[in-house]
Design a protein around this motif. Structure first.
Motif, PDB file in Angstrom:
ATOM      1  N   VAL A 128       0.753  -1.251   0.064  1.00 60.45           N
ATOM      2  CA  VAL A 128      -0.018  -0.053   0.139  1.00 60.45           C
ATOM      3  C   VAL A 128       1.048   1.178  -0.084  1.00 60.45           C
ATOM      4  O   VAL A 128       1.709   1.333   0.755  1.00 60.45           O
ATOM      5  N   ILE A 129       0.790   2.071  -0.818  1.00 65.71           N
ATOM      6  CA  ILE A 129       1.599   3.401  -0.933  1.00 65.71           C
ATOM      7  C   ILE A 129       0.705   4.388  -0.598  1.00 65.71           C
ATOM      8  O   ILE A 129      -0.421   4.574  -1.083  1.00 65.71           O
ATOM      9  N   VAL A 130       1.171   5.214   0.468  1.00 66.75           N
ATOM     10  CA  VAL A 130       0.371   6.366   1.071  1.00 66.75           C
ATOM     11  C   VAL A 130       0.993   7.553   0.311  1.00 66.75           C
ATOM     12  O   VAL A 130       2.362   7.934   0.749  1.00 66.75           O
ATOM     13  N   ARG A 131       0.469   8.353  -0.210  1.00 70.31           N
ATOM     14  CA  ARG A 131       0.916   9.589  -0.956  1.00 70.31           C
ATOM     15  C   ARG A 131       0.116  10.640  -0.379  1.00 70.31           C
ATOM     16  O   ARG A 131      -0.969  10.947  -0.182  1.00 70.31           O
ATOM     17  N   GLU A 132       1.297  11.707   0.146  1.00 69.78           N
ATOM     18  CA  GLU A 132       0.792  13.044   0.631  1.00 69.78           C
ATOM     19  C   GLU A 132       0.361  13.695  -0.697  1.00 69.78           C
ATOM     20  O   GLU A 132       0.670  13.684  -1.679  1.00 69.78           O
ATOM     21  N   ASN A 133      -1.223  14.086  -0.431  1.00 68.13           N
ATOM     22  CA  ASN A 133      -1.841  14.384  -1.262  1.00 68.13           C
ATOM     23  C   ASN A 133      -2.493  15.948  -1.257  1.00 68.13           C
ATOM     24  O   ASN A 133      -3.384  16.366  -1.983  1.00 68.13           O
ATOM     25  N   SER A 134      -1.966  16.638  -0.668  1.00 66.30           N
ATOM     26  CA  SER A 134      -2.511  18.165  -0.658  1.00 66.30           C
ATOM     27  C   SER A 134      -1.308  19.278  -0.957  1.00 66.30           C
ATOM     28  O   SER A 134      -1.696  20.322  -1.109  1.00 66.30           O
ATOM     29  N   GLU A 135      -0.012  18.810  -0.711  1.00 67.96           N
ATOM     30  CA  GLU A 135       1.043  20.097  -0.745  1.00 67.96           C
ATOM     31  C   GLU A 135       2.168  19.363  -1.438  1.00 67.96           C
ATOM     32  O   GLU A 135       2.092  19.025  -2.676  1.00 67.96           O
ATOM     33  N   GLY A 136       3.321  19.705  -0.866  1.00 70.92           N
ATOM     34  CA  GLY A 136       4.476  19.203  -1.572  1.00 70.92           C
ATOM     35  C   GLY A 136       4.920  19.856  -3.017  1.00 70.92           C
ATOM     36  O   GLY A 136       4.338  21.117  -3.243  1.00 70.92           O
ATOM     37  N   GLU A 137       5.024  18.807  -4.026  1.00 74.25           N
ATOM     38  CA  GLU A 137       5.472  19.320  -5.474  1.00 74.25           C
ATOM     39  C   GLU A 137       4.115  19.851  -5.866  1.00 74.25           C
ATOM     40  O   GLU A 137       4.380  20.347  -7.022  1.00 74.25           O
ATOM     41  N   PHE A 171      -0.715   8.915   9.505  1.00 74.86           N
ATOM     42  CA  PHE A 171      -1.748   8.149   8.764  1.00 74.86           C
ATOM     43  C   PHE A 171      -1.246   6.966   8.248  1.00 74.86           C
ATOM     44  O   PHE A 171      -1.611   5.628   8.359  1.00 74.86           O
ATOM     45  N   ALA A 172       0.199   7.014   7.730  1.00 75.07           N
ATOM     46  CA  ALA A 172       0.904   5.911   7.270  1.00 75.07           C
ATOM     47  C   ALA A 172       1.140   4.941   8.273  1.00 75.07           C
ATOM     48  O   ALA A 172       1.226   3.758   8.081  1.00 75.07           O
ATOM     49  N   PHE A 173       1.540   5.265   9.470  1.00 72.38           N
ATOM     50  CA  PHE A 173       1.782   4.497  10.746  1.00 72.38           C
ATOM     51  C   PHE A 173       0.749   3.755  10.995  1.00 72.38           C
ATOM     52  O   PHE A 173       0.655   2.537  11.439  1.00 72.38           O
ATOM     53  N   GLU A 174      -0.401   4.416  11.225  1.00 73.05           N
ATOM     54  CA  GLU A 174      -1.590   3.768  11.659  1.00 73.05           C
ATOM     55  C   GLU A 174      -1.969   2.595  10.542  1.00 73.05           C
ATOM     56  O   GLU A 174      -2.485   1.529  11.091  1.00 73.05           O
ATOM     57  N   LEU A 175      -1.841   2.851   9.334  1.00 71.14           N
ATOM     58  CA  LEU A 175      -2.294   1.951   8.380  1.00 71.14           C
ATOM     59  C   LEU A 175      -0.979   0.768   8.503  1.00 71.14           C
ATOM     60  O   LEU A 175      -1.523  -0.424   8.433  1.00 71.14           O
ATOM     61  N   ALA A 176      -0.165   0.916   8.308  1.00 70.65           N
ATOM     62  CA  ALA A 176       1.076  -0.037   8.715  1.00 70.65           C
ATOM     63  C   ALA A 176       0.565  -0.795   9.974  1.00 70.65           C
ATOM     64  O   ALA A 176       0.754  -2.150   9.752  1.00 70.65           O
ATOM     65  N   ARG A 177       0.399  -0.235  10.852  1.00 72.02           N
ATOM     66  CA  ARG A 177       0.060  -1.023  12.139  1.00 72.02           C
ATOM     67  C   ARG A 177      -1.185  -2.010  12.000  1.00 72.02           C
ATOM     68  O   ARG A 177      -1.322  -3.073  12.717  1.00 72.02           O
ATOM     69  N   LEU A 184       6.908  -0.240   7.534  1.00 73.01           N
ATOM     70  CA  LEU A 184       6.774   1.087   7.151  1.00 73.01           C
ATOM     71  C   LEU A 184       7.905   1.538   6.472  1.00 73.01           C
ATOM     72  O   LEU A 184       8.894   1.548   7.341  1.00 73.01           O
ATOM     73  N   THR A 185       8.037   1.905   5.039  1.00 78.78           N
ATOM     74  CA  THR A 185       9.209   2.242   4.591  1.00 78.78           C
ATOM     75  C   THR A 185       8.865   3.913   4.013  1.00 78.78           C
ATOM     76  O   THR A 185       7.832   4.200   3.332  1.00 78.78           O
ATOM     77  N   LEU A 186       9.761   4.735   4.575  1.00 80.72           N
ATOM     78  CA  LEU A 186       9.532   6.203   4.076  1.00 80.72           C
ATOM     79  C   LEU A 186      10.519   6.404   2.879  1.00 80.72           C
ATOM     80  O   LEU A 186      11.683   5.788   2.877  1.00 80.72           O
ATOM     81  N   VAL A 239       5.464   5.206   2.354  1.00 75.17           N
ATOM     82  CA  VAL A 239       4.793   6.639   2.466  1.00 75.17           C
ATOM     83  C   VAL A 239       5.957   7.746   1.780  1.00 75.17           C
ATOM     84  O   VAL A 239       7.103   7.323   1.956  1.00 75.17           O
ATOM     85  N   ALA A 240       5.406   8.412   1.023  1.00 69.72           N
ATOM     86  CA  ALA A 240       6.255   9.377   0.270  1.00 69.72           C
ATOM     87  C   ALA A 240       5.498  10.663  -0.122  1.00 69.72           C
ATOM     88  O   ALA A 240       4.141  10.698   0.100  1.00 69.72           O
TER      89      ALA A 240
END
Length: 358
Positions: A128-137, A171-177, A184-186, A239-240
């Motif tokens: 499962v890939i968790v993508r930050e979806n509101s800011e960043g690039e 969020f990614a930590f909770e999902l991995a848990r 979890l890989t950053l 997570v990325a």
């Protein structure tokens, strides 16, 4: 009986084809389950709407969506309209205005599908890939100056806030848990991008102690592409940033068989605004109208939507039906090596839903 209000936005290209199929299957699931009803309202927003009105959606479109329980989205993109207009005018406008900051993209080998990685089976590729979806690039910060002149400059600024980075990582930590392997890989690029990416690393290090049951590691994004191909079994939850996860999730979809089967959820975890669910394959104008688009990505996205709405049994029932069809191998879409049309794949899933133990 519960009623869920669903805003359907088929969008462009093959979007209307796969979302129509998805709504049909969703209604069948609701009928089979008997415990809930779906009230689906369709909005004709997209490139055709832009040609008629000069905008991809009405000015008050996002406000209209706030009253729904979920959004079911097809695609945004048209070869005759610049991509930045179609994307920013519809999909990103919805995601950012409703602060759907957690983009979740599962990738796994479904039964009966042979991915391109030799000797790799379902037990070795389940991510499962968790993508930050509101800011960043993709924050939209930047601009162009001296346009049309030799000294023209274009600038895009990646914006990373502590609030934005920490909430997606938690969020990614909770999902991995919640997953069996609790791994979890950053993914960053902190060797070359020494400000924003080092910041991502620092936030990760500052919060990982709150999740002692989750095993963590870090990868640079370029090395991550190699690891996904050569050691898929070493990965679970990833997570990325907005850009890095966007690229990696397309690679993940290809490694799991096809971009056509890949789902995504643009989640607002706080649930004060609706979340949006969509297949990730895009508008695919080259096959639009031919009736051969793979609807599996829209079905899987629909299952994610049902799960989010609080109907896990219905979600599992839908995925079980999809997996029955892929496992049988008799009705496979063209992107998975078969010859089946959109209609034929949809009918096969509908038939699988009617089985007693579906």
């Amino acid at each position: 009986m519960k009623t869920y209000r669903i805003a359907s936005i088929p969008g462009d290209g093959i979007g209307p084809e796969v979302i129509t199929a998805g709504v049909e299957v969703l209604r069948a699931v609701a009928e089979r389950d008997g415990g809930f009803h779906l009230d689906v309202e369709t909005f004709p927003w997209g490139a055709d709407y832009y040609r008629a009105h000069g905008v991809m959606m009405p000015e008050d479109g996002v406000d209209t969506l706030r009253g729904f329980d979920a959004i079911y989205f097809g695609s945004a993109g048209d070869p005759h309209v610049p991509d930045h207009i179609t994307l920013w005018g519809l999909r990103l406008r919805i995601c950012q205005t409703l602060d759907q900051y957690a983009n979740v993209r599962p990738s796994r080998l479904l039964p009966g599908i042979d991915g391109p990685l030799k000797g790799v089976g379902p037990d070795q590729l389940d991510w499962v890939i968790v993508r930050e979806n509101s800011e960043g690039e993709y924050s939209g910060a930047g601009g162009r100056v001296h346009q049309g002149l030799p000294e023209e400059v274009g600038l895009d600024v990646a914006i990373f806030t502590r609030a934005g980075v920490e909430r997606i990582q938690r969020f990614a930590f909770e999902l991995a848990r919640s997953r069996p392997r609790k791994l979890l890989t950053l993914v960053t690029k902190s060797n070359a991008q020494r400000h924003g990416m080092v910041f991502w690393d620092a936030v990760f290090d500052s919060i990982k102690g709150d999740y002692p049951d989750v095993t963590t590691d870090k990868m640079l994004v370029d090395a991550m592409t190699t690891r996904m191909v050569l050691k898929p079994e070493s990965l679970d939850t990833i997570v990325a940033t907005n850009l890095h996860a966007d690229v990696l999730s397309d690679l993940a979809a290809a490694l799991s068989g096809s971009l056509g089967i890949a789902p995504t959820g643009n989640l607002r975890p706080e649930r004060d605004f609706p979340s949006m669910f969509e297949p990730i394959h895009g508008s695919a104008f080259d096959i639009m109208g031919k009736g051969i688009a793979d609807p599996i990505g829209s079905f899987w996205s629909a299952a994610m939507m049902l799960e989010h709405l609080g109907e896990p049994a219905a979600a599992q029932r839908l995925m079980t039906a999809v997996e029955r069809v892929t496992a049988a191998g008799q009705v496979m879409p063209r992107d998975l090596g078969g010859t089946a049309t959109t209609r034929e794949v949809t009918d096969a899933v509908l038939a699988a839903l009617k089985l007693e133990n579906a």
